[in-house]
Design a protein around this motif. Sequence first.
Motif, PDB file in Angstrom:
ATOM      1  N   THR A 240     -13.403  41.783  -4.771  1.00 27.43           N
ATOM      2  CA  THR A 240     -12.459  42.602  -4.007  1.00 27.43           C
ATOM      3  C   THR A 240     -11.964  43.795  -4.810  1.00 27.43           C
ATOM      4  N   SER A 241     -12.236  43.803  -6.111  1.00 24.96           N
ATOM      5  CA  SER A 241     -11.793  44.891  -6.967  1.00 24.96           C
ATOM      6  C   SER A 241     -12.559  46.162  -6.648  1.00 24.96           C
ATOM      7  N   LEU A 242     -11.851  47.301  -6.645  1.00 28.26           N
ATOM      8  CA  LEU A 242     -12.509  48.580  -6.418  1.00 28.26           C
ATOM      9  C   LEU A 242     -13.463  48.920  -7.556  1.00 28.26           C
ATOM     10  N   VAL A 243     -13.182  48.378  -8.745  1.00 22.24           N
ATOM     11  CA  VAL A 243     -14.034  48.641  -9.898  1.00 22.24           C
ATOM     12  C   VAL A 243     -15.353  47.885  -9.779  1.00 22.24           C
ATOM     13  N   TYR A 244     -15.297  46.631  -9.340  1.00 17.93           N
ATOM     14  CA  TYR A 244     -16.477  45.781  -9.341  1.00 17.93           C
ATOM     15  C   TYR A 244     -17.151  45.640  -7.982  1.00 17.93           C
ATOM     16  N   GLY A 245     -16.365  45.712  -6.912  1.00 24.07           N
ATOM     17  CA  GLY A 245     -16.889  45.204  -5.659  1.00 24.07           C
ATOM     18  C   GLY A 245     -17.001  46.174  -4.522  1.00 24.07           C
ATOM     19  N   GLY A 246     -17.060  45.593  -3.371  1.00 26.46           N
ATOM     20  CA  GLY A 246     -17.257  46.269  -2.108  1.00 26.46           C
ATOM     21  C   GLY A 246     -17.634  45.223  -1.095  1.00 26.46           C
ATOM     22  N   ASN A 247     -17.905  45.637   0.114  1.00 29.79           N
ATOM     23  CA  ASN A 247     -18.241  44.670   1.162  1.00 29.79           C
ATOM     24  C   ASN A 247     -19.495  43.862   0.829  1.00 29.79           C
ATOM     25  N   VAL A 248     -20.490  44.525   0.228  1.00 31.23           N
ATOM     26  CA  VAL A 248     -21.723  43.811  -0.116  1.00 31.23           C
ATOM     27  C   VAL A 248     -21.441  42.750  -1.172  1.00 31.23           C
ATOM     28  N   GLU A 249     -20.654  43.110  -2.191  1.00 36.28           N
ATOM     29  CA  GLU A 249     -20.344  42.155  -3.262  1.00 36.28           C
ATOM     30  C   GLU A 249     -19.516  40.983  -2.729  1.00 36.28           C
ATOM     31  N   ILE A 250     -18.594  41.261  -1.802  1.00 38.76           N
ATOM     32  CA  ILE A 250     -17.815  40.170  -1.197  1.00 38.76           C
ATOM     33  C   ILE A 250     -18.752  39.213  -0.459  1.00 38.76           C
TER      34      ILE A 250
ATOM     35  N   ASP B  37      10.362  35.981  -2.360  1.00 36.78           N
ATOM     36  CA  ASP B  37       9.829  36.496  -1.105  1.00 36.78           C
ATOM     37  C   ASP B  37       8.716  37.514  -1.334  1.00 36.78           C
ATOM     38  N   GLU B  38       8.664  38.104  -2.526  1.00 33.74           N
ATOM     39  CA  GLU B  38       7.551  38.989  -2.871  1.00 33.74           C
ATOM     40  C   GLU B  38       6.430  38.208  -3.539  1.00 33.74           C
ATOM     41  N   PHE B  39       6.796  37.170  -4.294  1.00 35.00           N
ATOM     42  CA  PHE B  39       5.801  36.353  -4.992  1.00 35.00           C
ATOM     43  C   PHE B  39       4.819  35.711  -4.024  1.00 35.00           C
ATOM     44  N   VAL B  40       5.322  35.195  -2.915  1.00 36.29           N
ATOM     45  CA  VAL B  40       4.445  34.465  -1.982  1.00 36.29           C
ATOM     46  C   VAL B  40       3.426  35.378  -1.319  1.00 36.29           C
ATOM     47  N   TRP B  41       3.649  36.698  -1.364  1.00 28.82           N
ATOM     48  CA  TRP B  41       2.709  37.626  -0.744  1.00 28.82           C
ATOM     49  C   TRP B  41       1.733  38.225  -1.734  1.00 28.82           C
ATOM     50  N   LEU B  42       1.780  37.790  -2.988  1.00 31.42           N
ATOM     51  CA  LEU B  42       0.749  38.199  -3.944  1.00 31.42           C
ATOM     52  C   LEU B  42      -0.558  37.525  -3.550  1.00 31.42           C
ATOM     53  N   SER B  43      -1.655  38.270  -3.617  1.00 27.24           N
ATOM     54  CA  SER B  43      -2.931  37.766  -3.088  1.00 27.24           C
ATOM     55  C   SER B  43      -3.385  36.491  -3.784  1.00 27.24           C
ATOM     56  N   PHE B  44      -3.125  36.375  -5.097  1.00 30.75           N
ATOM     57  CA  PHE B  44      -3.570  35.180  -5.794  1.00 30.75           C
ATOM     58  C   PHE B  44      -2.632  34.001  -5.558  1.00 30.75           C
ATOM     59  N   VAL B  45      -1.599  34.187  -4.719  1.00 32.48           N
ATOM     60  CA  VAL B  45      -0.727  33.087  -4.299  1.00 32.48           C
ATOM     61  C   VAL B  45      -1.033  32.691  -2.856  1.00 32.48           C
ATOM     62  N   TRP B  46      -1.023  33.677  -1.945  1.00 35.59           N
ATOM     63  CA  TRP B  46      -1.194  33.309  -0.543  1.00 35.59           C
ATOM     64  C   TRP B  46      -2.621  32.877  -0.216  1.00 35.59           C
ATOM     65  N   VAL B  47      -3.623  33.383  -0.968  1.00 33.49           N
ATOM     66  CA  VAL B  47      -5.010  32.979  -0.680  1.00 33.49           C
ATOM     67  C   VAL B  47      -5.221  31.489  -0.940  1.00 33.49           C
TER      68      VAL B  47
ATOM     69  N   LEU C 244     -12.583  32.332   1.769  1.00 39.57           N
ATOM     70  CA  LEU C 244     -11.375  33.015   1.304  1.00 39.57           C
ATOM     71  C   LEU C 244     -11.467  33.366  -0.175  1.00 39.57           C
ATOM     72  N   TRP C 245     -12.220  32.581  -0.959  1.00 37.21           N
ATOM     73  CA  TRP C 245     -12.421  32.929  -2.362  1.00 37.21           C
ATOM     74  C   TRP C 245     -13.072  34.308  -2.500  1.00 37.21           C
ATOM     75  N   GLY C 246     -13.949  34.632  -1.575  1.00 36.02           N
ATOM     76  CA  GLY C 246     -14.617  35.918  -1.643  1.00 36.02           C
ATOM     77  C   GLY C 246     -13.682  37.098  -1.501  1.00 36.02           C
ATOM     78  N   PHE C 247     -12.492  36.848  -0.913  1.00 40.85           N
ATOM     79  CA  PHE C 247     -11.530  37.929  -0.707  1.00 40.85           C
ATOM     80  C   PHE C 247     -10.406  37.915  -1.747  1.00 40.85           C
ATOM     81  N   SER C 248     -10.590  37.130  -2.806  1.00 38.21           N
ATOM     82  CA  SER C 248      -9.555  37.084  -3.845  1.00 38.21           C
ATOM     83  C   SER C 248     -10.128  37.193  -5.249  1.00 38.21           C
ATOM     84  N   GLY C 249     -11.435  37.234  -5.390  1.00 41.39           N
ATOM     85  CA  GLY C 249     -12.045  37.282  -6.710  1.00 41.39           C
ATOM     86  C   GLY C 249     -12.352  38.698  -7.160  1.00 41.39           C
ATOM     87  N   HIS C 250     -13.236  38.790  -8.152  1.00 43.89           N
ATOM     88  CA  HIS C 250     -13.591  40.088  -8.709  1.00 43.89           C
ATOM     89  C   HIS C 250     -14.235  41.019  -7.682  1.00 43.89           C
TER      90      HIS C 250
END
Length: 631
Positions: free
Chosen positions: A371-381, A323-333, A363-369
């Motif tokens: 979305t990372s605080l280190v790499y991204g932001g709204n512009v990068e998405i 029930d926690e696994f299905v809510w991981l972003s790389f699963v539900w996306v 949806l790929w844009g909201f699950s890749g690099h």
Amino acid sequence: MRNKAWIILLTLLAAVLSLQILPNAPVSAHSDMEKVYPKAAETLDQSPSTIEVWFGDLVEVYKGSIVVTSDKNVQIPVAAPRLDPKDNRHIIADIEKELPSGTYTVTVNVISIDSHPIKGTFQFVVKRTQPTEEEIFQNLKLVRTAPMDGEIVPLSPDQLELWFTESVSISAFGIFNDRGESVPTKNPVQDPANPKHYTAQLNKPLEPGTYSAHWYAGVGGHKEKNGVYYFAIQQYSSIKGTNVIPSQSIMADFGLLQVGHWLSFFGILLLAGGSFFILCIAKKLGNQERWHRFTFFLYGISVIGVSLQVASHRWEYPNVPFDEFVWLSFVWVPVLQLLAVTLGFWFLRGYLQLGMFGLAIMLWGFSGHSTSLVYGGNVEIGMDILHLLAVAVWLAGLIALPILMPKEETAATEWLGTVGRLYSKWALASIVIITLTGIWMSVSYVPSFTWESLWASNWGKMLLMKIILLIEIVIIGYLQRKLLSRIAVTSIQFLRNIRIEFFIGCMILIAVAILIDSSPREAAQGVFPDKNTVNGITATVNVTPLKSGANDIVIQFDNETELQSVKATLSMPPNERKENYAFFMGKGQYKLTGNLLHSAGTTYLDIEAVKVNGERIIIPFSIKVPGVMSE
């Protein structure tokens, strides 16, 4: 023939990149933890109420992400970790009962935003009324030496002196010159008047240069700590040693998960791009039935791809409750992507179908690099989404154009003269968008790198492969536009070029499938910031060479503030921490030398500048060490 030779040469070069297998270099343990509470090896006067971990980026947590065990290997009840609402990189787990005195081990097991495991362990001590052997060991440290750490003395001493916080048993002690050669010395002897004081006689005077003194000591006969300090005779010299950028073969990053990524990319991008081609380029002309049959194949590929992704993630994380696994972003996306594709494929037509397929891509844009605080932001998405949409238009057109094209030569020539020319314009625009957004994202992900650091990382290898293949696409596109500019278009030659271009596009998708699970930070190399100011004191840091191994760190203070001492603390949480005083070189410059950067990843450097009035100022830096990081 000259153009074909260039195409063949570039394809071979890209193939070498994709198939290259480099020998695995040894790598040190690494995690993305920035800070922990309680601190590693900290002794607390009372039981902590929480276990807290700060990460450099967003992470996925589940009930077993933080486990606490006592020194008797009994698991301590801990509440499910929760995110700090003010900082989503900070996770907190409440300890559900008061901890008795003892030593406790914290095991951290979370999942990074790009689905890689992040693991780490550290210990802390709850203090007893009478200190135990474990508490004494945890607090053990070398407090003073002669010559002092970071000191340049005019003459060689007859002996080295060490003062510890406790009476210890020294199991090993050695001195090495700046060439890494061992210097003969006698075993340390305990001072009868002060059991915390030890002396080690030198067999002969030391030559000018920098020396490192290494010690191993413990209490209780079964536990040891080690450390190193540095001093110089007459002059500072750099300590020599080997430097490496740990790397892995590309095949180490290619498995069932990457096959799933490639299949889902292939299926979803071609479904979306093909729908766009029919509605906006072919304008519902051509052999629609043939394309409709082909979409069943693309839908099946999409289903298989998503299924492989979810299955491989479940295989990697079997202990995460379902029930926690299905809510991981790389699963539900990917599951949501499949639902969008299924809805569009079976129930919608026209622009509604195109919109649903486009949603699956976005949806790929909201699950890749991005979305990372280190790499991204709204512009990068946004750049990531635009990049993928452009790939869909370009790549799907390469396969839709010949599938929809009439079989009869005259009709095919007319088809290429109208639909082919229009697609050529869209393809040119797509390639421009792919290039510009790709450059933008690459610079955002890795703002500082060298060609060597780029080549050492699988992310960098795949990026170079994409660049080479993109150059080849530009060459083929140029040739195709020349063909279409002729009055009589040779459909056979045009279709042959289309097939080559489509094959190259599939290779690019393979590179993308590996890129999405590779870490851009493995290619990053630099000091961030290279100059920092705190309380009016400005320091600039330079590290050479910036690789794992022997290094020199130069700290330059801009102003003429007189300092009493400068100490550097290098750490990689939760456990790795090293403190040394820097050598004063004059004119506001201080240096450290030795095996300072132990492994790839982010090493945190805190410079403690002590003014003559006793004021202490901490100036923080981050050192990005390139190379593949072990989990």
